[in-house]
Design a protein around this motif. Sequence first.
Motif, PDB file in Angstrom:
ATOM      1  N   THR A   1      66.988  44.158  10.875  1.00  0.00           N
ATOM      2  CA  THR A   1      65.752  44.922  10.919  1.00  0.00           C
ATOM      3  C   THR A   1      66.074  46.346  11.346  1.00  0.00           C
ATOM      4  O   THR A   1      66.884  46.560  12.244  1.00  0.00           O
TER       5      THR A   1
ATOM      6  N   LEU B   1      59.364  53.752   8.086  1.00  0.00           N
ATOM      7  CA  LEU B   1      60.132  54.183   9.263  1.00  0.00           C
ATOM      8  C   LEU B   1      59.979  55.668   9.550  1.00  0.00           C
ATOM      9  O   LEU B   1      60.422  56.140  10.607  1.00  0.00           O
TER      10      LEU B   1
ATOM     11  N   GLU C   1      64.401  49.725  13.024  1.00  0.00           N
ATOM     12  CA  GLU C   1      63.267  50.109  13.867  1.00  0.00           C
ATOM     13  C   GLU C   1      63.344  51.611  14.120  1.00  0.00           C
ATOM     14  O   GLU C   1      64.393  52.131  14.512  1.00  0.00           O
ATOM     15  N   CYS C   2      62.258  52.324  13.888  1.00  0.00           N
ATOM     16  CA  CYS C   2      62.233  53.759  14.147  1.00  0.00           C
ATOM     17  C   CYS C   2      62.385  54.013  15.643  1.00  0.00           C
ATOM     18  O   CYS C   2      61.752  53.346  16.469  1.00  0.00           O
TER      19      CYS C   2
ATOM     20  N   ARG D   1      61.881  45.075   7.838  1.00  0.00           N
ATOM     21  CA  ARG D   1      62.656  43.851   8.056  1.00  0.00           C
ATOM     22  C   ARG D   1      63.366  43.406   6.777  1.00  0.00           C
ATOM     23  O   ARG D   1      63.044  43.835   5.682  1.00  0.00           O
TER      24      ARG D   1
ATOM     25  N   ARG E   1      68.377  46.207  14.537  1.00  0.00           N
ATOM     26  CA  ARG E   1      68.142  44.999  15.324  1.00  0.00           C
ATOM     27  C   ARG E   1      68.729  43.794  14.606  1.00  0.00           C
ATOM     28  O   ARG E   1      68.526  43.611  13.411  1.00  0.00           O
TER      29      ARG E   1
ATOM     30  N   VAL F   1      66.969  55.800  13.984  1.00  0.00           N
ATOM     31  CA  VAL F   1      66.544  54.399  13.910  1.00  0.00           C
ATOM     32  C   VAL F   1      67.483  53.552  14.761  1.00  0.00           C
ATOM     33  O   VAL F   1      68.559  53.986  15.170  1.00  0.00           O
TER      34      VAL F   1
ATOM     35  N   GLU G   1      54.569  51.199  16.387  1.00  0.00           N
ATOM     36  CA  GLU G   1      55.686  50.381  15.927  1.00  0.00           C
ATOM     37  C   GLU G   1      55.936  50.656  14.454  1.00  0.00           C
ATOM     38  O   GLU G   1      55.027  50.609  13.629  1.00  0.00           O
ATOM     39  N   ARG G   2      57.196  50.958  14.133  1.00  0.00           N
ATOM     40  CA  ARG G   2      57.575  51.200  12.737  1.00  0.00           C
ATOM     41  C   ARG G   2      58.852  50.408  12.467  1.00  0.00           C
ATOM     42  O   ARG G   2      59.909  50.740  13.002  1.00  0.00           O
ATOM     43  N   VAL G   3      58.761  49.387  11.648  1.00  0.00           N
ATOM     44  CA  VAL G   3      59.917  48.548  11.353  1.00  0.00           C
ATOM     45  C   VAL G   3      59.961  48.222   9.864  1.00  0.00           C
ATOM     46  O   VAL G   3      58.928  48.204   9.184  1.00  0.00           O
TER      47      VAL G   3
END
Length: 765
Positions: A698, A736, A700-701, A712, A759, A756, A708-710
Motif C-alpha cells: 500500500t 495520493l 500512503e501519502c 492499495r 506499507r 509517500v 487519509e490518502r492511500v
Amino acid sequence: MSKSEEASQRPDTPHYENATGGWGSLKGVSRILADQKPTFGAFRTLMRQNKPGGHMCTSCAWTKPAQPHLFEFCENGAKATIWDLTRERCTPDFFAEHSLTELRGLSDHELEKTGRLTHPMRYDATSDRYVETTWEEAFEGIGAKLKELDPGATVFYMSGKASLETAYLYALFARLYGHNNLPDSSNMCHETTSVGLKRVIGVSVGTCVLSDFDHCDLILFFGQNTGTNSPRFLHTLKAAKERGCKIVTFNPIRERGLVEFADPQNPAQMTVRPATRISDIYLQVRPGGDIAVLAGLCKRVLELDAERGSTILDRAFIAEHTTGLDELEARLREVSWEEIERESGLRRDELNEVAGIYATSKNVIGIYGMGLTQHVRGWLNLAMLVNLLLLRGNIGREGAGISPVRGHSNVQGQRTVGITEKPENVPNDKLRELFGFEPPQEEGRSTVDLVEGLLDGSVRGLVSMGGNLARAIPDRARAEGAWRGLELNVQIATKLNRSHLLPGRATWLLPCLVRAEEDMQATGPQAVTMEDSLSMIHGSLGRRQPASPHLRSEVAIVAGIAKATLPPNPRVKWDEWTGDYGLIRDLIEATYPDKFKDFNGRLFTPGGFHRGNAAREREWKTESGRAQFTAPEALTALGAPPEGQEITLITLRSNDQFNTTIYSFSDRLRGLSGPRDILLINPEEMERRGLSEGQVVTLECAVDDGAERVVRGLRVVPYDLPDACVAAYYPEANPLIPVSYRDELSKTPAYKGVPVRIRTDEAGA
C-alpha cells in the motif's frame, strides 16, 4: 564507464531492448486497429493528418511542418485517430441495460471501449440510468438550472482538445454569464509555464519555432518523454543529430524515445541501418533535483568564464537585456558542490562535463515537460533553466531558446483566446467594445480551486467540455463523493468515461463530433483551428461521416447552452456564429489583432502561422522590462525534505495512453505489460526496505493535513530508477496527490514529487 557509454537500461530490470519507432511502433498501431476496427475512412484520415488543408491530430501539441512527411503521424497520433473513429457505438440501448452503479464497476479502458456516444442523454435518478433526450430539452433544462445558480458557484471546465473557435465562444459565454471560472487542463500540467516564464522573460509560452532546430548546436532535455508523449518530435531530433547537434537528457527514468530512434519512414533504418542514438549523455536526476542540476551547471559556467578571461558569458547581451546576475552569482558562491550532488543525485564531474559542452556550444535550446512543471517549486525549475540560457544569450535568436512541450493538442491556444481564470490576462476593453457588456473582474477558479470547491461545497454547478476530469484531478478519491452534491453536472464528450458516472442532482451527457468528422453547418463544412507548442496556428478540416446523425459540434453545443441561458443581446449572435465559424475567427482577430491578423486568410498556411512572441524579439514584458536572473532560495523542487521512511512518488503515463485514456495495458517502451496497479522501485531500494518482487503493498501519502490518502494493492516491480523514489501510473495514483500540494505560484499539482510511505502490513496485502 561514463554515462554516455552505459547501456540504455540496467539489464536486471524490465526494459525494452529495441529503438523507439521501428517495427514496434507499427505493431503497436496494428494492435489498436484490430481492437477498434475503425471504418476504412480512418486510413484516408491518417494520410491527411497534420498536413495543410487536412485534419490536425487530437493527440499531442507538437508542431506540424510546412513540408510534411508522407505519413505525418506518429504511433500515438494514429492511436488517437483510430480510437476516435471506432465502429463501436454507445447508444441509448446500452444505457437502458446498465445502471450507473453497474458501470462504475468497469475499468476506464472498458468504459471507453463501449464506443462513441450517439445521443444526448439525461440522468434519471429513479432508475439510476441515462435516458435519451432531445437537444432542445437538454439546452432548455441546462439553461434553466444555470439561471437558478449563482454564477460564482458554477465552473466551466475545458480539456485541451477543443478548437480555438470553441474556446473563444466558451470564454465569452462564461463572462456574459458572470464569472471567470474557466479552468482547463493547463492548470494541471503547464500552468507553471504560463506563470513561471511570464515572470522571468515576460511571455507565457516558449520562444522557439521549428526552424530553430535546424540551427541549434546543443539541446538540453529536462523531464519530457518524447517517445511516448510527442513521437513526431523524434524526426526533428534525428535530423538535428545527423547534422552534429548534441543532446543531453536529465530525467529520473531512462525513456527509450530519448535513447534511440528508428524512423518507420526510412526503409534502410527499418532493415539494415542502425537506429539513431538520440542522447549523447543521459543522466538520471533524482526527482526534484533539477534545481540543483541547473545550479551546478550555472556555477560551473561562471567558473569557466572566470578561468578563461570572461570569454564564456555573453556580456553584451547580459548588460543590455537582463537583471539580477549579481544576486545569482552571490547565491551560487554560497552553494557547495556537496549540496548540489546530494540534491541532484548526480556527480560533480558529470555536471562539469555538461557545463563544458554548454560553454562551447553557440546555439542552445532548453526543452522541458511536466517533469519540471509539476513540483512545489516548479516555477523555480523553469527560472533556473532560463538562468542557464541567459548566461550565453540563448533566448531571442535563431537556433536558441526555451521550448516547453505541451500535451493536449490545443491546450496552449485555449489560453491564448481567453480560457483563463485571471481577468488581467483578458482584453476586457475589446470585449466591452465588441459585445456591450461589463466583463467580470473577480479572479475565477483554477482546476485546484474547483477541486477545493467540490470538497467544501462552494461549487454548485459544472459544465465540462471534454476530458475525464474526475480521474485527472488531485485528491481524486476524496473528491468523487462530492460530485453528487452538484446541482448541475453537464458533460460534453465523445466516449463514456468515469466523470460521466458521478451524477449531480441534474446531469446531462452531450455527445459531440471529433475533429476528424465533417462539421456541417448552415454555410457548409466548417474548419476549426488550434495552436501548437511552438505558437503556430493551424486550420483543420474533418471529412469523416459523423458517428451519429444526432451529434453536434462543440461550437453548436456551447452556443445552444448559452442561448438558452443568457438574455438576448443584439451584438451576440450565437446562431450566425454557429452557421459560419469564419465569423468567430473574425471576432478572435478583432479581440486579439496583434496575434491573429488576417486570421481567415492564413487559415491553411503550410506549417501554420506564428502568432508572435515578444521574448523571441528580445522584448521583455516583465516587471523590470528585462529578462530576469533568479537566485534560488532552495536546491530542491520538492515541498519538504524526506524524513524517516518517506520516499518520493513520481506519476507516469504508459506508451499506450493519452492523458486519462488507456488504449491498452501495454507499456512497451518500458518493457512493462499487464495490470497497471504496480509500483516501480530500484532493486537496491527494495533491499533497503525489505521488499520483494511481486509483493503487494500500500502507498500512503505522507503529507500530514488530517486526510487519509492511500492506494492499495500495488505490486512491486524492480525498475531502473534513482534511489529514494518510486513510480506509479497516472491517473491510478492520483488519490495520493493532495490538492494543497502544488506549485507555489501557479497551483499546478505536484504529480512528479509527492512524499509517500510504503506499507507492507495487512492493509497492503
